[in-house]
Design a protein around this motif. Structure first.
Motif, PDB file in Angstrom:
ATOM      1  N   PHE A 281      13.181  23.199 -10.354  1.00 42.53           N
ATOM      2  CA  PHE A 281      13.371  24.606 -10.728  1.00 42.53           C
ATOM      3  C   PHE A 281      12.954  25.491  -9.563  1.00 42.53           C
ATOM      4  O   PHE A 281      12.156  25.105  -8.707  1.00 42.53           O
ATOM      5  N   ILE A 282      13.507  26.693  -9.517  1.00 45.10           N
ATOM      6  CA  ILE A 282      13.060  27.775  -8.633  1.00 45.10           C
ATOM      7  C   ILE A 282      12.931  29.020  -9.499  1.00 45.10           C
ATOM      8  O   ILE A 282      13.836  29.348 -10.268  1.00 45.10           O
ATOM      9  N   TRP A 283      11.798  29.717  -9.371  1.00 41.47           N
ATOM     10  CA  TRP A 283      11.529  30.916 -10.155  1.00 41.47           C
ATOM     11  C   TRP A 283      11.282  32.072  -9.210  1.00 41.47           C
ATOM     12  O   TRP A 283      10.367  32.015  -8.389  1.00 41.47           O
ATOM     13  N   HIS A 284      12.131  33.096  -9.295  1.00 43.36           N
ATOM     14  CA  HIS A 284      11.929  34.323  -8.530  1.00 43.36           C
ATOM     15  C   HIS A 284      10.955  35.199  -9.313  1.00 43.36           C
ATOM     16  O   HIS A 284      11.361  35.978 -10.184  1.00 43.36           O
ATOM     17  N   ALA A 285       9.673  35.055  -9.026  1.00 41.66           N
ATOM     18  CA  ALA A 285       8.635  35.760  -9.787  1.00 41.66           C
ATOM     19  C   ALA A 285       8.748  37.264  -9.625  1.00 41.66           C
ATOM     20  O   ALA A 285       8.556  38.020 -10.580  1.00 41.66           O
ATOM     21  N   ASN A 286       9.043  37.711  -8.409  1.00 38.04           N
ATOM     22  CA  ASN A 286       9.273  39.124  -8.135  1.00 38.04           C
ATOM     23  C   ASN A 286      10.052  39.220  -6.830  1.00 38.04           C
ATOM     24  O   ASN A 286      10.576  38.213  -6.345  1.00 38.04           O
TER      25      ASN A 286
END
Length: 484
Positions: A281-286
């Motif tokens: 997974f990759i999560w663009h937190a901000n």
């Protein structure tokens, strides 16, 4: 005096024992040093939270979820593998060049919606080089304490001469046939001995190998609201390694003996096909932080290995030669699992800094076969190798329409935390140049340095100095990217 030989069939277990796979083979087949695209190489392969690149998909399949258009990539690299070996104070260098195609890939993208949670889906297929086995090493020095023949004599203690062909068909029996080992008699009876001096002899080993470890990736991914990216891949892996190892001993000028020289040559070919799966997974937190994680399952390989040996002796200037039968063996190898954690920091519109940390345990590698027990080898793997981290850092900076990339990496010792032997340090730089709105040329250079130790044979109580080998690997890589 040489006793008459009773010819018997060579047992399969004897062949397997002579050339059973070792703990060092397990490490070699488990290591991964990616040589895919120039973008990834230029950024030190710190791509786990970056994505949008075919090598990134091998590290974290969620990276394919970054794509918003179709893309084709192909790469070409030039490798120079340079080794400097030191043995008993003697430094010798050797190198090998190789031109190859380390990457080719295609990603297809389908837009689902501009407003719903599921925005894009992707599928892709690609080939990436995981490791390169093209190498030439040479070591030479005067051993003051032992000969490889001493190892032979220790191993045949308790065996009759008519058993040597069955139990030692590729190394000791050829030495017997070429009079490097003979039967002698004194008041205590018959015993094995050799005309080769016990130490104070020149020794050398020349290894010349070629091959590669590569991975065919079949991946799918999804983009959820431009923030969460998920990916899954099934990967077919292929290892091919072949070459020749020549060990030689010869007398020094100061030694008066009937022995002149002898050599032992091994021709080895290993070929394996394997399969694994990866999820990430990759999560663009901000706007400025991206986090990624991936899990690589163990890779199960089916190997086929073939070998042949040649032993040659020159004693009292009489030359003798023995060539063994060419043999083959099939076995299974399991490469250990891997965890990858990643973070990337976006610096406005100017660039990005990315970090990857990989964890694996080389001590979990395993060999097996239907008709041979690898318990001793697997115990050696567990005892010698251990847990390690690979750390990578990369950056990309925009300069007008081009990008400058810089990267570095530290690949920890496969022997375990806190150990230096076998660790590798890397540094890289790259450049991206647009040819048009849809076509880009990427270039990268990588320098890696590693230090390892090699023991030529087990000398027992006689002792032997390890060969220290410093490796300097240079890679020049170019990638063509076409988007459509």
């Amino acid at each position: 005096m040489k006793k008459s030989i009773i010819t018997i069939a060579v047992a399969l277990v004897g062949a397997a024992t002579a050339f059973a796979q070792t703990a060092d083979d397990a490490c070699l087949f488990s290591q991964a040093f990616y040589q895919g695209t120039a973008k990834a190489l230029g950024m030190g392969n710190a791509m786990g939270a970056v994505g949008g690149d075919m090598t990134a998909v091998n590290i974290n399949p969620a990276g394919m979820g970054i794509y918003r258009s179709n893309e084709f990539t192909a790469s070409l690299n030039l490798l120079d593998n340079h080794h400097v070996s030191c043995y008993y104070g003697s430094d010798v260098s050797a190198n090998k060049w190789r031109l190859s195609i380390p990457n080719v890939g295609y990603v297809g993208t389908k837009q689902k919606s501009n407003f719903r949670t599921l925005r894009f889906t992707q599928w892709g297929i690609g080939l990436t080089r995981i490791n390169d086995y093209n190498m030439h090493t040479f070591a030479r020095g005067v051993n003051p304490t032992s000969s490889r023949i001493d190892n032979y004599l220790a191993r045949i203690d308790g065996y009759a001469d008519d058993e040597l062909q069955a139990y030692f068909p590729y190394d000791i029996y050829p030495a017997w046939q070429t009079y490097l080992i003979d039967l002698y008699e004194d008041e205590q009876g018959l015993y094995y001995s050799s005309p080769v001096p016990q130490g104070n002899i020149w020794q050398s080993q020349d290894d010349d190998f070629k091959g590669r470890s590569e991975e065919w990736t079949f991946a799918g991914s999804a983009n959820f609201a431009e923030r969460l990216f998920l990916g899954l891949s099934v990967n077919l892996t292929h290892i091919k390694r072949e070459g020749t190892r020549v060990f030689e001993e010869s007398r020094t000028e100061a030694t008066e003996t009937d022995f002149n020289r002898w050599s032992f040559s091994e021709d080895i070919t290993s070929s394996g096909m394997g399969v694994n799966a990866k999820v990430g997974f990759i999560w663009h937190a901000n706007r400025w932080l991206r986090l990624g994680g991936a899990f690589h399952t163990p890779t199960a390989y089916a190997f086929d290995e073939s070998w042949q040996t040649e032993t040659e002796s020159v004693i009292s200037y009489i030359q003798r030669k023995y060539i063994s039968e060419k043999s083959s063996y099939e076995y299974t190898f399991v490469k250990p699992l891997k965890w990858v954690g990643s973070a990337a920091f976006v610096v406005g519109q100017r660039g990005m800094i990315s970090l990857d940390a990989e964890y694996t345990n080389f001590g979990k590698a395993r060999f097996s076969a239907d008709d041979y027990n690898y318990d001793d080898v697997n115990a050696d793997i567990k005892a010698v190798y251990g847990k390690t981290f690979n750390l990578r850092i990369g950056s990309e900076w925009r300069i007008a329409d081009s990008y400058l990339r810089v990267g570095a990496g530290y690949y920890g010792s496969p022997f375990g935390f806190g150990k230096d032997g076998g660790s590798v340090k890397k540094a890289s730089v790259g450049l991206s140049l647009p040819a048009s709105s849809s076509t880009t040329f990427d270039f990268a250079y990588e320098l890696s340095h590693g230090l390892s130790y090699l023991t030529l044979y087990d000398a027992g109580a006689l002792d032997i100095e390890s060969v220290s080998q410093r490796q300097f690997r240079h890679i020049l890589l170019a990638t063509l990217k076409v988007r459509f």
